[in-house]
Write an enzyme that holds these catalytic residues in place. Structure first.
Site, PDB file in Angstrom:
ATOM      1  N   PRO A 233      86.536  34.437  11.871  1.00 49.89           N
ATOM      2  CA  PRO A 233      87.956  34.529  11.522  1.00 49.89           C
ATOM      3  C   PRO A 233      88.146  35.274  10.202  1.00 49.89           C
ATOM      4  CG  PRO A 233      87.367  32.282  12.095  1.00 49.89           C
ATOM      5  CD  PRO A 233      86.094  33.056  12.059  1.00 49.89           C
ATOM      6  N   GLY A 234      89.157  36.110  10.173  1.00 51.68           N
ATOM      7  CA  GLY A 234      89.485  36.784   8.923  1.00 51.68           C
ATOM      8  C   GLY A 234      88.697  38.044   8.647  1.00 51.68           C
ATOM      9  N   THR A 235      87.851  38.453   9.594  1.00 49.84           N
ATOM     10  CA  THR A 235      87.062  39.657   9.347  1.00 49.84           C
ATOM     11  C   THR A 235      87.838  40.926   9.674  1.00 49.84           C
ATOM     12  OG1 THR A 235      86.065  39.262  11.495  1.00 49.84           O
ATOM     13  CG2 THR A 235      84.764  38.692   9.575  1.00 49.84           C
ATOM     14  N   GLY A 236      89.040  40.789  10.234  1.00 51.90           N
ATOM     15  CA  GLY A 236      89.866  41.970  10.438  1.00 51.90           C
ATOM     16  C   GLY A 236      89.964  42.433  11.877  1.00 51.90           C
ATOM     17  N   LYS A 237      89.754  41.532  12.837  1.00 54.83           N
ATOM     18  CA  LYS A 237      89.816  41.936  14.240  1.00 54.83           C
ATOM     19  C   LYS A 237      91.239  42.326  14.632  1.00 54.83           C
ATOM     20  CE  LYS A 237      88.219  37.960  15.505  1.00 54.83           C
ATOM     21  NZ  LYS A 237      88.009  37.394  14.162  1.00 54.83           N
ATOM     22  N   THR A 238      92.184  41.471  14.276  1.00 55.76           N
ATOM     23  CA  THR A 238      93.572  41.765  14.602  1.00 55.76           C
ATOM     24  C   THR A 238      94.025  43.043  13.909  1.00 55.76           C
ATOM     25  OG1 THR A 238      93.925  39.385  14.735  1.00 55.76           O
ATOM     26  CG2 THR A 238      95.870  40.768  14.711  1.00 55.76           C
TER      27      THR A 238
ATOM     28  N   ASP B  41      64.858  30.581  15.234  1.00 58.08           N
ATOM     29  CA  ASP B  41      63.716  31.492  15.367  1.00 58.08           C
ATOM     30  C   ASP B  41      62.591  30.799  16.135  1.00 58.08           C
ATOM     31  OD1 ASP B  41      65.014  33.335  13.834  1.00 58.08           O
ATOM     32  OD2 ASP B  41      63.972  32.817  11.967  1.00 58.08           O
TER      33      ASP B  41
ATOM     34  N   HIS C  94      63.585  35.662   3.902  1.00 63.58           N
ATOM     35  CA  HIS C  94      63.462  35.335   5.318  1.00 63.58           C
ATOM     36  C   HIS C  94      63.685  36.579   6.184  1.00 63.58           C
ATOM     37  CE1 HIS C  94      64.066  32.492   8.792  1.00 63.58           C
ATOM     38  NE2 HIS C  94      64.708  33.551   9.249  1.00 63.58           N
ATOM     39  N   GLU C  95      64.786  37.255   5.945  1.00 66.30           N
ATOM     40  CA  GLU C  95      65.101  38.419   6.771  1.00 66.30           C
ATOM     41  C   GLU C  95      64.121  39.560   6.505  1.00 66.30           C
ATOM     42  OE1 GLU C  95      67.115  38.100   9.188  1.00 66.30           O
ATOM     43  OE2 GLU C  95      67.928  36.172   8.530  1.00 66.30           O
TER      44      GLU C  95
END
Ligand code: ADP
Ligand code: MG
Ligand code: ZN
Length: 632
Positions: A216-221, A513, A436-437
């Site tokens: 939510p809030g990442t800018g999809k709309t 993992d 980790h990554e």
């Protein structure tokens, strides 16, 4: 959060007004009915037909009026208390053809004081109810019109899609920051909508449906609005919850209506926000009103199959819970293109801040990179809020420009709640996730036949994962060799191992993992015949299922033990390989992690540069560097 979304309170208010309207008109109707009843006041005796005839024969009746169903009249006798006349009423139903009655009336009514009526007067049957109805209608429409127009309340089944054609508050890709890859993908759609002919003549296949996935809030709309703004075609926008209604069938007919309207306006764009509200897997969840949702979803699937994308309708949808969607929705020919809208990394956040700070006077010395650096984990909506909050604070302090202290305090305010505080990554956590990554990526790069690493990030994608390493296969792999599977397991285990190596111990962040690693190892043994001990056998019954339940497994206790041992061996060997790599390239690991901490994401080219750098520096034998070197 978005201005496009229909605030849920609005539709509730609509419904409340509707109910109010019904109540008002109902009350009016009741009042009028009572007035009619009061018209017939006075003492009235109801007589049985037989007794009426007897009294008539005895000459006790003064006057009579014959109606089609009722006989009314007055008795000769008066009320002994107040001397008022006594009226009577007799039901005539079933006795309408009593021909003898007229003779009796002739004989026994003294002055011939009787008359007949053919039925209720036109005043009673037409004018009066008509006027009543009109009044009701007026009252109803008055109430309704105050709540946004007759049409909106009457047309239950009409879709509530709002259409945007003009360019009032037009949003463009300029307003969307930090989603460059997504924007490239969506630009293709814009191009198609603007010149549908060009695409089709080249035989290009345009996706029917594009699904935007992200927290939510990442800018999809926002992205969807930008597509509409750029394409300049009609844009039907509605939220999944608009389809969810109390009444069965309403949702489905809204879907039908929406597509019918869109077809008439092609080329155009349909945007369904919060698709999960209708797209939930059918039959999931408890019993109850699910029929309605299933019907709506079915209708959506039918409509999606029915329209031809080449005619210029594209369906765009957004969800933050892709895992709950019905599988049928994401099948080819439906939402077959899925675009992940990530949480922004450092540079992304800086760009978003810049977009929102356009209208805010900033202090000369401020560097928005600094603000971005102290907001890891914030999404676009948070950053928009932050700029707003900082501007308010500056105004309250009587300042004319916004500076770093305002931003810092704004962050404090925004993460005031305990749950929101988690959004901001703690420094140690950032450190750990980075190692980790980096571990995943380094092991994958150093082993042959693994998928090339496309991007590493320590900013989670929502759904629980804290960071991610994105592998992008050069081409879709249909077959996996034993080596590629073993090395995939190594890479999966590399995350926890790197934590152990760099920070002393691993954390609980590796459970998924481990699950995936174990799953691969197990399938190698049980399904793919890749264990020399158990031989080339498939231990699943012929159910054809790839995820066997206990009942479908066909092995003895002894075999079960051997399987466990083999799975264990594969995992242990994979882990040993990963450990050697990480220990042998400890400096490289540190370097990747440091770069991740610094800029939060590292892409394929940067990773390649780091690795090549390290190789010429240490001159170590490029052991096992058969990894796919191509960057996609
Ligand atoms: P979502 O639909 O993914 O929940 P929205 O598109 O509704 O998020 O975003 C809410 C607001 O946050 C937008 O209106 C915009 O002001 C701001 N925002 C979110 N992402 C971005 C971005 N990438 N660039 C600029 N602004 C953004
Ligand atoms: Mg949204
Ligand atoms: Zn991991």
């Amino acid at each position: 959060m978005s201005s496009l979304k229909n605030p849920p309170t609005k539709s509730r208010r609509d419904r409340q007004r509707l109910i109010l309207g019904l109540l008002v008109s109902g009350g009016l109707f009741l009042a009028l009915g009572m007035a009619v009843a009061l018209r017939l006041q006075g003492p009235v005796k109801t007589l049985p037909y037989g007794q009426f005839r007897k009294q008539l024969e005895r000459g006790e009746i003064a006057s009579v009026r014959l109606g089609p169903t009722l006989i009314e009249g007055r008795l000769l006798a008066v009320n002994p208390q107040d001397g008022r006349p006594i009226h009577f009423r007799v039901s005539r139903v079933g006795m309408e053809h009593d021909v003898d009655l007229i003779r009796l009336l002739d004989v026994h009514i003294p002055g011939g004081d009787y008359e007949a009526e053919t039925g209720p007067s036109p005043l009673q049957t037409v004018v009066f109810p008509g006027a009543l109805f009109l009044l009701m209608l007026l009252a109803f429409s008055w109430v309704v019109s105050r709540s946004g127009g007759m049409g909106s309340a009457m047309a239950f089944a009409k879709s509530r899609a709002r259409v945007y054609t003009g360019n009032a508050q037009r949003v463009t890709f300029e307003d969307v920051a930090g989603h460059d890859e997504v924007v490239i993908e969506l630009k293709e759609i814009v191009e198609f909508l603007q010149t549908p002919g060009k695409y089709c003549s080249l035989g290009g296949r345009v996706p029917k449906g594009v699904l935007l996935i992200g927290a939510p809030g990442t800018g999809k709309t926002l992205l969807a609005r930008a597509v509409a703004g750029e394409a300049g075609v009609p844009f039907f926008s509605l939220s999944g919850s608009d389809f969810v209604e109390l009444f069965v069938g309403v949702g489905a007919s809204r879907v039908r209506n929406l597509f019918a309207r869109a077809q008439a306006k092609a080329p155009c764009l349909i945007f369904i926000d919060e698709l999960d509200a209708i797209g939930k897997a059918r039959g999931a969840g408890g019993p109850g009103s699910h029929d309605e949702r299933d019907q709506t979803l079915n209708q959506l699937l039918v409509e999606m199959d029915g329209f031809d994308a080449n005619r210029g309708i594209i369906l765009l949808a957004a969800t933050n819970r892709p895992e709950t969607l019905d599988q049928a929705l994401v099948r080819p020919g439906r939402f077959d293109r899925q675009v992940v809208v990530d949480r922004p990394d450092l540079i992304g956040r800086e760009q978003i801040l810049k977009v929102h700070a356009r209208a805010v006077p900033l202090e000369e010395t401020i560097n928005l990179r600094q603000v971005a650096a102290i907001t890891p984990g914030f999404v676009g909506a948070d950053l928009a809020n932050l700029v707003n909050e900082a501007a308010l604070l500056a105004a309250r302090r009587g300042k004319t420009t916004v500076g770093l202290p305002e931003f810092e305090e704004g962050i404090e305010r925004l993460i005031a709640g305990p749950e929101k505080r988690q959004r901001l990554l703690r420094r140690e956590e950032k450190n750990r996730i980075a190692f980790h990554e980096a571990g995943h990526a380094l092991v994958a790069r150093k082993l042959p036949e693994t998928d090339p690493v496309h991007k590493i990030s320590i900013i989670g994608r929502g759904n629980g994962a804290l960071g991610y390493t994105l592998y992008r296969p050069e081409e879709d792999r249909l077959l996996h060799t034993r080596t590629s599977l073993e090395n995939a397991v190594s890479s999966l285990l590399g995350g926890a191992l790197a934590e152990e190596l760099a920070l002393g111990e691993a954390s609980d962040g590796c459970s998924s993992d481990l699950r995936r690693a174990t799953q691969i190892a197990r399938r190698m043994v049980v399904e793919f015949g890749m264990s020399p001990v158990l031989g080339r056998l498939n231990y699943l019954k012929d159910s054809g299922l790839s995820s066997p339940t206990a009942a479908e497994l066909s092995w003895s206790e002894q075999t079960a033990r051997e399987i466990d041992l083999e799975v264990r061996r594969i995992i242990d060997e994979a882990q040993a390989r990963a450990r050697i790599i990480l220990q042998g390239h400890r400096e490289t690991l540190d370097e990747i992690a440091a770069r991740l901490i610094e800029q939060e994401t590292v892409d394929a080219a940067e990773l390649k540069a780091i690795l090549e750098n390290a190789e010429c520096r240490t001159e170590d034998t490029p052991r096992g560097v058969g990894g796919p070197g191509s960057e996609s």
